[in-house]
Motif scaffolding. Structure first.
Motif, PDB file in Angstrom:
ATOM      1  N   ASP A 628       0.866  -1.170   0.000  1.00 16.32           N
ATOM      2  CA  ASP A 628       0.000   0.000   0.000  1.00 16.32           C
ATOM      3  C   ASP A 628       0.907   1.226   0.000  1.00 16.32           C
ATOM      4  O   ASP A 628       1.766   1.370   0.883  1.00 16.32           O
ATOM      5  N   LEU A 629       0.729   2.119  -0.965  1.00 12.10           N
ATOM      6  CA  LEU A 629       1.629   3.263  -1.065  1.00 12.10           C
ATOM      7  C   LEU A 629       1.492   4.245   0.082  1.00 12.10           C
ATOM      8  O   LEU A 629       2.307   5.167   0.204  1.00 12.10           O
ATOM      9  N   GLN A 630       0.508   4.065   0.940  1.00 14.54           N
ATOM     10  CA  GLN A 630       0.455   4.900   2.140  1.00 14.54           C
ATOM     11  C   GLN A 630       1.689   4.678   3.006  1.00 14.54           C
ATOM     12  O   GLN A 630       2.052   5.535   3.814  1.00 14.54           O
ATOM     13  N   GLN A 631       2.331   3.516   2.835  1.00 16.51           N
ATOM     14  CA  GLN A 631       3.574   3.240   3.556  1.00 16.51           C
ATOM     15  C   GLN A 631       4.755   4.028   2.982  1.00 16.51           C
ATOM     16  O   GLN A 631       5.810   4.106   3.604  1.00 16.51           O
ATOM     17  N   PHE A 632       4.564   4.603   1.792  1.00 16.10           N
ATOM     18  CA  PHE A 632       5.648   5.311   1.107  1.00 16.10           C
ATOM     19  C   PHE A 632       5.141   6.679   0.667  1.00 16.10           C
ATOM     20  O   PHE A 632       4.927   6.923  -0.524  1.00 16.10           O
ATOM     21  N   PRO A 633       4.930   7.573   1.606  1.00 17.31           N
ATOM     22  CA  PRO A 633       4.334   8.876   1.266  1.00 17.31           C
ATOM     23  C   PRO A 633       5.259   9.723   0.392  1.00 17.31           C
ATOM     24  O   PRO A 633       6.482   9.567   0.402  1.00 17.31           O
ATOM     25  N   PHE A 634       4.633  10.597  -0.360  1.00 14.74           N
ATOM     26  CA  PHE A 634       5.361  11.555  -1.189  1.00 14.74           C
ATOM     27  C   PHE A 634       6.040  12.584  -0.299  1.00 14.74           C
ATOM     28  O   PHE A 634       5.400  13.219   0.535  1.00 14.74           O
ATOM     29  N   ARG A 635       7.358  12.740  -0.495  1.00 15.34           N
ATOM     30  CA  ARG A 635       8.120  13.721   0.275  1.00 15.34           C
ATOM     31  C   ARG A 635       8.841  14.645  -0.702  1.00 15.34           C
ATOM     32  O   ARG A 635       9.943  14.338  -1.159  1.00 15.34           O
ATOM     33  N   PRO A 636       8.213  15.766  -1.042  1.00 12.44           N
ATOM     34  CA  PRO A 636       8.857  16.672  -2.003  1.00 12.44           C
ATOM     35  C   PRO A 636      10.148  17.248  -1.443  1.00 12.44           C
ATOM     36  O   PRO A 636      10.244  17.561  -0.253  1.00 12.44           O
ATOM     37  N   VAL A 637      11.126  17.375  -2.296  1.00 12.43           N
ATOM     38  CA  VAL A 637      12.410  17.946  -1.890  1.00 12.43           C
ATOM     39  C   VAL A 637      12.249  19.452  -1.723  1.00 12.43           C
ATOM     40  O   VAL A 637      11.629  20.126  -2.549  1.00 12.43           O
ATOM     41  N   ALA A 638      12.799  19.967  -0.645  1.00  7.31           N
ATOM     42  CA  ALA A 638      12.710  21.410  -0.399  1.00  7.31           C
ATOM     43  C   ALA A 638      13.618  22.159  -1.368  1.00  7.31           C
ATOM     44  O   ALA A 638      14.739  21.739  -1.647  1.00  7.31           O
ATOM     45  N   GLY A 639      13.099  23.264  -1.871  1.00 10.03           N
ATOM     46  CA  GLY A 639      13.912  24.116  -2.743  1.00 10.03           C
ATOM     47  C   GLY A 639      13.901  23.639  -4.183  1.00 10.03           C
ATOM     48  O   GLY A 639      13.660  22.464  -4.470  1.00 10.03           O
ATOM     49  N   PRO A 640      14.162  24.532  -5.117  1.00  3.55           N
ATOM     50  CA  PRO A 640      14.145  24.184  -6.536  1.00  3.55           C
ATOM     51  C   PRO A 640      15.354  23.339  -6.935  1.00  3.55           C
ATOM     52  O   PRO A 640      16.443  23.458  -6.360  1.00  3.55           O
ATOM     53  N   LEU A 641      15.144  22.480  -7.921  1.00  2.00           N
ATOM     54  CA  LEU A 641      16.212  21.675  -8.507  1.00  2.00           C
ATOM     55  C   LEU A 641      16.227  21.941 -10.008  1.00  2.00           C
ATOM     56  O   LEU A 641      15.173  22.094 -10.626  1.00  2.00           O
ATOM     57  N   ARG A 642      17.404  21.979 -10.579  1.00  2.00           N
ATOM     58  CA  ARG A 642      17.524  22.171 -12.030  1.00  2.00           C
ATOM     59  C   ARG A 642      18.217  20.954 -12.630  1.00  2.00           C
ATOM     60  O   ARG A 642      19.203  20.446 -12.096  1.00  2.00           O
ATOM     61  N   GLN A 643      17.691  20.502 -13.747  1.00  7.60           N
ATOM     62  CA  GLN A 643      18.286  19.371 -14.455  1.00  7.60           C
ATOM     63  C   GLN A 643      18.754  19.836 -15.826  1.00  7.60           C
ATOM     64  O   GLN A 643      18.009  20.475 -16.567  1.00  7.60           O
ATOM     65  N   VAL A 644      19.995  19.511 -16.145  1.00  7.65           N
ATOM     66  CA  VAL A 644      20.567  19.801 -17.458  1.00  7.65           C
ATOM     67  C   VAL A 644      20.875  18.466 -18.115  1.00  7.65           C
ATOM     68  O   VAL A 644      21.690  17.687 -17.614  1.00  7.65           O
ATOM     69  N   ARG A 645      20.200  18.188 -19.215  1.00  7.30           N
ATOM     70  CA  ARG A 645      20.399  16.925 -19.916  1.00  7.30           C
ATOM     71  C   ARG A 645      21.523  17.095 -20.921  1.00  7.30           C
ATOM     72  O   ARG A 645      21.510  18.007 -21.741  1.00  7.30           O
ATOM     73  N   MET A 646      22.509  16.196 -20.849  1.00  7.66           N
ATOM     74  CA  MET A 646      23.689  16.338 -21.685  1.00  7.66           C
ATOM     75  C   MET A 646      24.225  14.968 -22.043  1.00  7.66           C
ATOM     76  O   MET A 646      23.981  13.974 -21.353  1.00  7.66           O
ATOM     77  N   ALA A 647      24.939  14.910 -23.129  1.00  9.20           N
ATOM     78  CA  ALA A 647      25.603  13.671 -23.522  1.00  9.20           C
ATOM     79  C   ALA A 647      26.867  13.493 -22.697  1.00  9.20           C
ATOM     80  O   ALA A 647      27.529  14.468 -22.327  1.00  9.20           O
ATOM     81  N   THR A 648      27.192  12.255 -22.394  1.00  6.86           N
ATOM     82  CA  THR A 648      28.414  11.985 -21.645  1.00  6.86           C
ATOM     83  C   THR A 648      29.032  10.696 -22.159  1.00  6.86           C
ATOM     84  O   THR A 648      28.331   9.829 -22.703  1.00  6.86           O
ATOM     85  N   ASP A 649      30.323  10.568 -22.014  1.00  8.93           N
ATOM     86  CA  ASP A 649      31.018   9.366 -22.467  1.00  8.93           C
ATOM     87  C   ASP A 649      31.179   8.398 -21.306  1.00  8.93           C
ATOM     88  O   ASP A 649      31.456   8.798 -20.172  1.00  8.93           O
ATOM     89  N   VAL A 650      31.012   7.125 -21.586  1.00  5.69           N
ATOM     90  CA  VAL A 650      31.202   6.070 -20.588  1.00  5.69           C
ATOM     91  C   VAL A 650      32.232   5.096 -21.130  1.00  5.69           C
ATOM     92  O   VAL A 650      32.086   4.576 -22.244  1.00  5.69           O
ATOM     93  N   VAL A 651      33.274   4.843 -20.357  1.00  7.94           N
ATOM     94  CA  VAL A 651      34.320   3.910 -20.764  1.00  7.94           C
ATOM     95  C   VAL A 651      34.245   2.691 -19.860  1.00  7.94           C
ATOM     96  O   VAL A 651      34.231   2.810 -18.629  1.00  7.94           O
ATOM     97  N   VAL A 652      34.155   1.510 -20.458  1.00  8.33           N
ATOM     98  CA  VAL A 652      34.064   0.272 -19.686  1.00  8.33           C
ATOM     99  C   VAL A 652      35.105  -0.716 -20.190  1.00  8.33           C
ATOM    100  O   VAL A 652      35.541  -0.657 -21.347  1.00  8.33           O
ATOM    101  N   ALA A 653      35.494  -1.615 -19.314  1.00  7.86           N
ATOM    102  CA  ALA A 653      36.419  -2.675 -19.711  1.00  7.86           C
ATOM    103  C   ALA A 653      35.670  -3.709 -20.542  1.00  7.86           C
ATOM    104  O   ALA A 653      34.514  -4.017 -20.275  1.00  7.86           O
ATOM    105  N   VAL A 654      36.307  -4.239 -21.557  1.00 11.00           N
ATOM    106  CA  VAL A 654      35.671  -5.242 -22.429  1.00 11.00           C
ATOM    107  C   VAL A 654      36.561  -6.483 -22.520  1.00 11.00           C
ATOM    108  O   VAL A 654      37.719  -6.465 -22.158  1.00 11.00           O
TER     109      VAL A 654
END
Length: 654
Positions: A628-654
């Motif tokens: 029941d989601l009443q066990q997991f109430p919505f808790r909004p984060v205080a203050g504004p947040l900004r998201q910048v979507r950008m490309a990024t490189d990921v290097v992994v071992a192969v």
């Protein structure tokens, strides 16, 4: 005669409450004062017979937040959660012990140590802390060694080390928080009980199946402590608030392994037992209960002769459901398919994080028509799946069942109708899909139908028409401006914005199925939210669309407007959605709200919504597990947040 148990606490948090001791404890608490409120947290699913009046939080408690536990405000914390291996610890236990013993204990006290409500902490420690040289022998022991709290310590394995580490942490906290809450760490002896993983329960299950049991170290002594007695003892110790520090919890009366076998023979006269010699040292230990008896007017009363028939009766009673239970357990925790994953890497990370909080064993499977989909590099497994069309439904269900996939997250508009149409068939196959009902999906995909629904229900949705003249009237205003877009699909990709009449008509000629809307000057916003299975809005976050590229917010910022969110809530609930959605609207200076459209799925920039508190994927996983989601109430984060979507490189071992 011991006095009846009376607890001076009203709000009890139990970690690991789905274990053998925890289930005995919750059953016992259910018989006490009805005013007691109990919150149990465990990584395992809610037990079938868990008391209905108590709260249950499934998930890895390493992710329990201070805000979450503060909402419950426990006055008593009983820490049972732990992981262990049956006898010799394997190499792979190294990491598991740290995460679910050392780190977990530290984390749970970190999020509770400053709670003003907390009065008492009971930590289930272990006799494994004592130096094994005190009670391990190369020759058959004549009698058990009684271990005192003051005896030398040298944990004999990683589990014992973890218990000792947290004993020391609690001693540290006593230095600073003794006036706020008291702590006690009972060192518990050889546990066994109903539905246990201990050797006694395993032997009972084998004998019920007609199998031969193998007995090692028949001459060893153990202080066998029945789980129901352990639970009672821990609760009585909790109630004795003046008792602090370390104290043994056992029977004080060790029994040989051979005596356990004798009791089994009394209940299984035809049993077969093979006695095997071993190079493992003989153990001969029992609890010195002097300190306990001086402060607690109760001793564990249950003998092997009483407990083992109870375990046998329990195992017999569950024989009918045992095969199904074991089959379910063999399937694992239930994995998650992200369909049409394409290049949705931030979404894959968000699903992974949510799944890890519920159960680290959950795998994330990326699904896509393209066998080279970029998202495959960021999931645990990949599946070049067939098209989501009706003729492939049985193959899709079959693959999911074979791979243990029990939850599906669609991510593309074009597939929503398929998943929604087959929700019932998938549910019959024990597969939950994060998708709205068919009528809600259709309503959101068809911009004309969406507008018509709004007009019929008095919702502030921007008027939409197939004919510009319906909007313009017989005598068009020369200063009027219009928006032209496709009726279905991502309208922003072919959008004609702020066009005069003639330009709007001309632009419509370039579209497949154009629709017209009046142009409204205002601030464009997106609203990320989640609607629970009950049809109620569980969380909303509004954000500005600062920079938009191909219809998606490249830069977006949350803002706090309680009145706006309160106004939106009943509107959203009328749409009949389930799960995550993205609403787009315009705010005008005259306090006007004009809804443009609604996407009935997780949006491209909705990861900001998760960061701001709309925990969509975790909520879905919890609901799919029956919570029941009443066990997991919505808790909004205080203050504004900004998201910048950008490309990024990921290097992994192969």
């Amino acid at each position: 005669m011991p006095q009846p148990l009376e607890l001076p606490f009203k709000r009890i948090f139990i970690s690991g409450g789905a274990g053998v001791i925890g289930q005995e404890m919750t059953r016992r608490l259910a018989t006490l004062n009805a005013d007691i409120q109990v919150l149990v947290g465990d990584i395992k699913p809610r037990p079938v017979d868990f008391p209905a009046q108590f709260q249950y939080r499934q998930g890895d408690l390493n992710f329990l937040t201070e805000a979450e536990i503060a909402d419950f405000a426990p006055d008593l914390f009983i820490h049972l959660a732990a992981t262990f291996e049956r006898s010799t610890e394997t190499y792979g236990f190294w990491e598991e012990n740290f995460r679910h013993n050392v780190q977990l204990s530290h984390h749970l006290m970190t999020v509770q140590k400053d709670l003003p409500s907390l009065r008492r902490v009971v930590f289930a420690s272990s006799y494994l802390i004592y130096d094994p040289a005190l009670y391990n022998f190369t020759e058959v022991p004549a009698a058990p060694r009684s271990l005192r709290e003051t005896d030398p310590i040298l944990p004999r394995n990683l589990t014992g080390m973890a218990k000792l580490a947290h004993e020391i942490e609690l001693r540290f906290l006593d230095t600073f928080r003794a006036q706020q809450f008291s702590t006690v760490a009972p060192r518990i002896y050889r546990g066994y009980g109903r539905n246990g993983r201990d050797i006694t329960s395993r032997w009972v299950r084998m004998l019920l199946a007609g199998e031969e049991i193998t007995v090692y170290g028949a001459e060893s002594f153990f202080d066998y402590l029945y789980a129901a007695d352990t639970a009672e003892g821990l609760l009585r110790l909790a109630a004795a608030e003046t008792v602090t520090g370390l104290v043994n919890l056992g029977t004080g009366r060790a029994r040989r392994v051979a005596e356990v076998v004798d009791v089994l023979k009394q209940n299984f006269p035809g049993m077969r037992a093979k006695y095997v010699a071993s190079d493992i040292p003989f153990e001969a230990s029992q609890a010195d209960m002097t300190l306990w008896s001086s402060q607690i007017d109760w001793l564990p009363p249950t003998t092997l002769e009483v407990a083992i028939p109870e375990i046998i009766a329990f195992e017999r009673a569950r024989q009918d459901t045992l095969a199904a239970t074991e089959a379910s357990a063999a399937k694992g925790p239930g994995h998650v398919l992200i369909s049409s994953i394409s290049a949705k890497v931030p979404l894959a990370h968000a699903v992974k994080n949510a799944a890890k909080r519920l159960n680290p064993g959950i795998k994330i499977v990326g699904g896509d028509l393209n066998p080279q989909a970029l998202g495959f590099h960021f999931t645990d497994e990949s599946w070049a799946m067939p098209m989501t069309t009706d003729e492939h439904l049985s193959a899709i269900i079959g693959h999911c069942q074979t791979q243990g996939i029990t939850r599906i997250i669609p991510t593309r508009d074009g597939e929503l109708a398929f998943w929604s149409r087959h929700r019932a068939a998938l549910a019959d196959a024990s597969i939950a899909v994060l998708v709205s009902p068919p009528e809600a999906v259709q309503r959101c995909l068809d911009k004309l139908e969406f507008s018509t629904f709004g007009q019929e229900n008095g919702l502030p949705i921007i008027p939409t028409s197939l004919s510009i003249d319906t909007l313009a009237g017989d005598q068009p205003n020369p200063n009027a401006a219009f928006v032209v877009k496709e009726r279905h699909g991502a309208g922003s990709l072919s959008l004609g914005l702020n066009l005069p009449y003639a330009a709007a008509v001309a632009h419509a000629q370039t579209l497949s199925e154009p629709i017209f809307q009046p142009f409204i000057q205002g601030r464009e916003i997106s609203v990320d939210g989640y609607v629970s299975r009950s049809g109620r809005v569980h969380g909303l976050v509004a954000r500005t669309r600062d920079v938009v590229v191909r219809g998606e917010s490249q830069i977006t910022t949350t803002f706090h407007d309680p009145q706006l969110l309160a106004r939106l809530t009943p509107i959203i609930e009328k749409l009949g959605l389930y799960g995550p959605f993205v609403l787009q609207a315009l705010l005008t200076p005259d306090d006007g709200l004009h809804i443009i459209e609604c996407n009935s799925r997780f949006g491209g920039a909705s990861t900001l919504g998760i960061a701001a508190g709309v925990d969509s994927f975790f909520w879905f996983l919890q609901e799919a597990a029956g919570a029941d989601l009443q066990q997991f109430p919505f808790r909004p984060v205080a203050g504004p947040l900004r998201q910048v979507r950008m490309a990024t490189d990921v290097v992994v071992a192969v």
